[in-house]
Design an enzyme around this catalytic site. Structure first.
Site, PDB file in Angstrom:
ATOM      1  N   LEU A  35       0.818  -1.224   0.000  1.00  0.00           N
ATOM      2  CA  LEU A  35       0.000   0.000   0.000  1.00  0.00           C
ATOM      3  C   LEU A  35       0.847   1.268   0.000  1.00  0.00           C
ATOM      4  CD1 LEU A  35      -2.881  -1.071   2.454  1.00  0.00           C
ATOM      5  CD2 LEU A  35      -2.834  -1.202  -0.036  1.00  0.00           C
ATOM      6  N   ASN A  37       1.735   2.881  -2.586  1.00  0.00           N
ATOM      7  CA  ASN A  37       1.266   3.792  -3.625  1.00  0.00           C
ATOM      8  C   ASN A  37      -0.155   3.417  -4.062  1.00  0.00           C
ATOM      9  OD1 ASN A  37       1.479   5.900  -5.445  1.00  0.00           O
ATOM     10  ND2 ASN A  37       2.441   4.648  -7.035  1.00  0.00           N
ATOM     11  N   LYS A  87       7.957   3.058  -9.424  1.00  0.00           N
ATOM     12  CA  LYS A  87       7.903   3.326 -10.865  1.00  0.00           C
ATOM     13  C   LYS A  87       8.081   4.782 -11.290  1.00  0.00           C
ATOM     14  CE  LYS A  87       3.008   4.132 -11.117  1.00  0.00           C
ATOM     15  NZ  LYS A  87       1.787   4.074 -11.861  1.00  0.00           N
ATOM     16  N   SER A 127       9.003  -3.126 -19.272  1.00  0.00           N
ATOM     17  CA  SER A 127       8.656  -1.822 -19.837  1.00  0.00           C
ATOM     18  C   SER A 127       9.409  -1.580 -21.136  1.00  0.00           C
ATOM     19  CB  SER A 127       9.035  -0.753 -18.816  1.00  0.00           C
ATOM     20  OG  SER A 127       9.037   0.520 -19.407  1.00  0.00           O
ATOM     21  N   TYR A 152      15.322   3.636 -12.304  1.00  0.00           N
ATOM     22  CA  TYR A 152      14.076   2.884 -12.525  1.00  0.00           C
ATOM     23  C   TYR A 152      14.206   2.000 -13.769  1.00  0.00           C
ATOM     24  CZ  TYR A 152       9.668   1.922 -14.787  1.00  0.00           C
ATOM     25  OH  TYR A 152       8.666   1.281 -15.473  1.00  0.00           O
ATOM     26  N   LYS A 156      14.367  -2.380 -14.390  1.00  0.00           N
ATOM     27  CA  LYS A 156      13.588  -3.232 -15.307  1.00  0.00           C
ATOM     28  C   LYS A 156      14.541  -4.101 -16.127  1.00  0.00           C
ATOM     29  CE  LYS A 156       9.498  -2.096 -14.051  1.00  0.00           C
ATOM     30  NZ  LYS A 156       8.687  -3.053 -13.312  1.00  0.00           N
ATOM     31  N   ASN A 202       3.017  11.445 -14.774  1.00  0.00           N
ATOM     32  CA  ASN A 202       2.623  10.930 -16.093  1.00  0.00           C
ATOM     33  C   ASN A 202       1.640  11.864 -16.785  1.00  0.00           C
ATOM     34  OD1 ASN A 202       2.919   7.992 -14.367  1.00  0.00           O
ATOM     35  ND2 ASN A 202       4.113   8.318 -16.212  1.00  0.00           N
ATOM     36  N   GLY A 300      15.908  12.920 -19.821  1.00  0.00           N
ATOM     37  CA  GLY A 300      15.687  11.469 -19.875  1.00  0.00           C
ATOM     38  C   GLY A 300      14.557  11.034 -20.786  1.00  0.00           C
TER      39      GLY A 300
HETATM   40  C1  UD1 Z   1       7.818   6.654 -18.130  1.00  0.00           C
HETATM   41  C2  UD1 Z   1       8.872   5.600 -18.260  1.00  0.00           C
HETATM   42  C3  UD1 Z   1       8.233   4.265 -18.450  1.00  0.00           C
HETATM   43  C4  UD1 Z   1       7.366   3.977 -17.278  1.00  0.00           C
HETATM   44  C5  UD1 Z   1       6.326   5.075 -17.135  1.00  0.00           C
HETATM   45  C6  UD1 Z   1       5.520   4.797 -15.880  1.00  0.00           C
HETATM   46  C7  UD1 Z   1      11.046   6.034 -19.280  1.00  0.00           C
HETATM   47  C8  UD1 Z   1      11.761   6.458 -20.501  1.00  0.00           C
HETATM   48  N1  UD1 Z   1       9.721   5.940 -19.392  1.00  0.00           N
HETATM   49  O1  UD1 Z   1       7.140   6.750 -19.388  1.00  0.00           O
HETATM   50  O2  UD1 Z   1       9.193   3.265 -18.552  1.00  0.00           O
HETATM   51  O3  UD1 Z   1       6.769   2.739 -17.415  1.00  0.00           O
HETATM   52  O4  UD1 Z   1       6.954   6.342 -17.073  1.00  0.00           O
HETATM   53  O5  UD1 Z   1       5.614   5.719 -14.915  1.00  0.00           O
HETATM   54  O6  UD1 Z   1      11.634   5.768 -18.272  1.00  0.00           O
HETATM   55  N2  UD1 Z   1       4.658  14.732 -20.685  1.00  0.00           N
HETATM   56  C9  UD1 Z   1       4.429  16.092 -20.759  1.00  0.00           C
HETATM   57  N3  UD1 Z   1       3.985  16.735 -19.639  1.00  0.00           N
HETATM   58  C10 UD1 Z   1       3.749  16.096 -18.461  1.00  0.00           C
HETATM   59  C11 UD1 Z   1       3.983  14.699 -18.393  1.00  0.00           C
HETATM   60  C12 UD1 Z   1       4.448  14.063 -19.518  1.00  0.00           C
HETATM   61  O7  UD1 Z   1       4.628  16.715 -21.802  1.00  0.00           O
HETATM   62  O8  UD1 Z   1       3.364  16.752 -17.474  1.00  0.00           O
HETATM   63  C13 UD1 Z   1       5.118  14.012 -21.882  1.00  0.00           C
HETATM   64  C14 UD1 Z   1       6.471  13.356 -21.728  1.00  0.00           C
HETATM   65  O9  UD1 Z   1       7.494  14.225 -22.105  1.00  0.00           O
HETATM   66  C15 UD1 Z   1       6.319  12.165 -22.656  1.00  0.00           C
HETATM   67  C16 UD1 Z   1       4.833  11.825 -22.613  1.00  0.00           C
HETATM   68  O10 UD1 Z   1       4.189  12.979 -22.120  1.00  0.00           O
HETATM   69  O11 UD1 Z   1       6.623  12.545 -23.968  1.00  0.00           O
HETATM   70  C17 UD1 Z   1       4.530  10.648 -21.701  1.00  0.00           C
HETATM   71  O12 UD1 Z   1       5.137  10.855 -20.454  1.00  0.00           O
HETATM   72  P1  UD1 Z   1       4.845   9.919 -19.190  1.00  0.00           P
HETATM   73  O13 UD1 Z   1       3.393   9.733 -19.028  1.00  0.00           O
HETATM   74  O14 UD1 Z   1       5.608  10.486 -18.027  1.00  0.00           O
HETATM   75  O15 UD1 Z   1       5.445   8.508 -19.600  1.00  0.00           O
HETATM   76  P2  UD1 Z   1       6.907   8.116 -20.141  1.00  0.00           P
HETATM   77  O16 UD1 Z   1       7.924   9.093 -19.719  1.00  0.00           O
HETATM   78  O17 UD1 Z   1       6.768   7.815 -21.585  1.00  0.00           O
END
Ligand code: UD1
Length: 346
Positions: A35, A37, A87, A127, A152, A156, A202, A300
């Site tokens: 629990l 998260n 994660k 992932s 992270y 994986k 995310n 990153g």
């Molecule tokens: C990341 C991890 C992935 C992991 C996932 C779960 C890496 C490279 N990727 O995915 O392995 O399983 O998180 O947590 O380690 N974005 C914005 N604004 C925001 C948030 C995101 O523009 O406020 C953009 C990011 O730049 C990206 C896309 O949205 O291009 C998706 O981002 P996100 O949802 O954080 O996932 P990943 O980074 O792809």
């Protein structure tokens, strides 16, 4: 008698949706979750959806003796689906040891206990992060893994290596690693969904929280990438579709259809969408325009990645079915429901 599946991280986002699909498919589920998260009431919500009883153990997978007790109590466990892991990419850079301990020790404990209690099957949550920026797209399972961008991501990769090495040494062990692309959306009942801890890292929860007014503005991380509109491209997969991939992976194990004791599959839609496209589609389906600004790139981030899903389509007989429109709408309905709960609390 139905098979008993131990789902670690079963109250989390993907774990809860998978538990529902497992129970709907006739499997018995025992959830283990610390629990850290997620919330215990998710187990009740799962029960509300399926009408089936879910055993819940509030245990940390890094605690060997507590996990030993879980295995003893629920013996025999026919398979494990291992979701429990930290994660958050950014947090992993700040607290690498927490990530290595949580993610690696949990898996090693499970593998040792599987041997002790003769449980031979495990599905592992991997992932697409293992590919880094692939040289060719869509990326197939044959693509080489690249140096991880974060602790992270490294966990994986190391977990996959631990599983491969153990499969080489222990021929009884059966592993399916599923390499998820970007899981999004919520259950159509709106009883379970993503519950981000604090400020979402995310994209989708940040969009829905901005649209509902919790966040002032969405930051779009870069519009100067080498993509058609300059923003990053990802393969966004509906969480219920993703959950179903675990059921077919388990069926494959129980039906002895595996081609080797270590198998791994891409689980995505095969379609890449940019951040700006996602914001646009979200606006269309919800009728709300999230306030956003373009800011500089996030350290990153990969420029573009989407899956070649041929192997999962052909071998697992699995295919993503939901449209991104319906998926984003499900995420919005979930946020609306959370908002109602927040208002009730005030
Ligand atoms: C990341 C991890 C992935 C992991 C996932 C779960 C890496 C490279 N990727 O995915 O392995 O399983 O998180 O947590 O380690 N974005 C914005 N604004 C925001 C948030 C995101 O523009 O406020 C953009 C990011 O730049 C990206 C896309 O949205 O291009 C998706 O981002 P996100 O949802 O954080 O996932 P990943 O980074 O792809």
């Amino acid at each position: 008698m139905s098979k008993r599946i131990l789902v670690t991280g079963g109250t989390g986002f993907i774990g809860s949706h998978t538990t529902v699909e497992l129970q709907n498919a006739g499997y018995e589920v025992v959830i283990v979750d610390n629990l850290s998260n997620s919330e215990a009431k998710v187990a009740d919500a799962i029960q509300q959806i399926t009408g089936k009883k879910t055993a819940f153990e509030h245990v940390d997978c890094t605690d060997f003796s507590a996990m030993d007790h879980v295995f003893k109590k629920h013996d025999p466990i026919d398979a494990i689906i291992h979701f429990a892991a930290s994660k958050a990419v950014g947090e992993s850079v700040q607290k690498p040891l927490l990530y290595y301990r949580n993610n690696l020790v949990s898996l090693m404990n499970l593998l040792e206990l599987m041997k002790k209690y003769t449980c031979q099957n495990i599905v592992f949550s991997s992932s697409c992060t293992v590919y880094g920026q692939p040289d060719t797209l869509p990326v197939t399972e044959q693509a080489p893994t690249k140096k991880a961008e974060s602790p992270y991501g490294n966990t994986k990769q190391i977990c996959e290596e631990i599983l491969q090495d153990t499969c080489n040494a222990e021929s009884w062990l059966q592993v399916v690693a599923l390499r998820y692309f970007n899981p999004i959306g919520a259950h159509p009942t709106t009883l379970i969904g993503e519950l981000p801890n604090g400020v979402p890292a995310n994209l989708i929860p940040f969009i829905t929280q901005t649209a509902i007014g919790i966040r002032e503005q969405l930051s779009i991380f870069g519009n100067d990438y080498n993509t058609p509109d300059g923003s990053c491209i990802r393969d966004y997969i509906n969480v219920v579709d993703l959950a179903k991939a675990h059921v077919v992976a388990l069926n494959r194990m129980f039906e002895n259809k595996k081609k080797s004791n270590y198998e791994f599959f891409n689980i995505g839609t095969g379609r890449g969408l940019s951040v700006l496209e996602i914001v646009d589609i979200f606006e269309k389906v919800s009728g709300v325009k999230p306030n956003y600004k373009i800011v500089s790139r996030r350290a990153g981030d990969i420029e573009k990645v989407w899956a070649d899903t041929t192997l999962a389509n052909n071998e697992l007989g699995w295919k993503a079915e939901e449209t991104v429109e319906d998926t984003l709408l499900s995420a919005w309905k979930w946020e609306l429901k959370l908002q109602k709960e927040r208002e009730k609390k005030q």
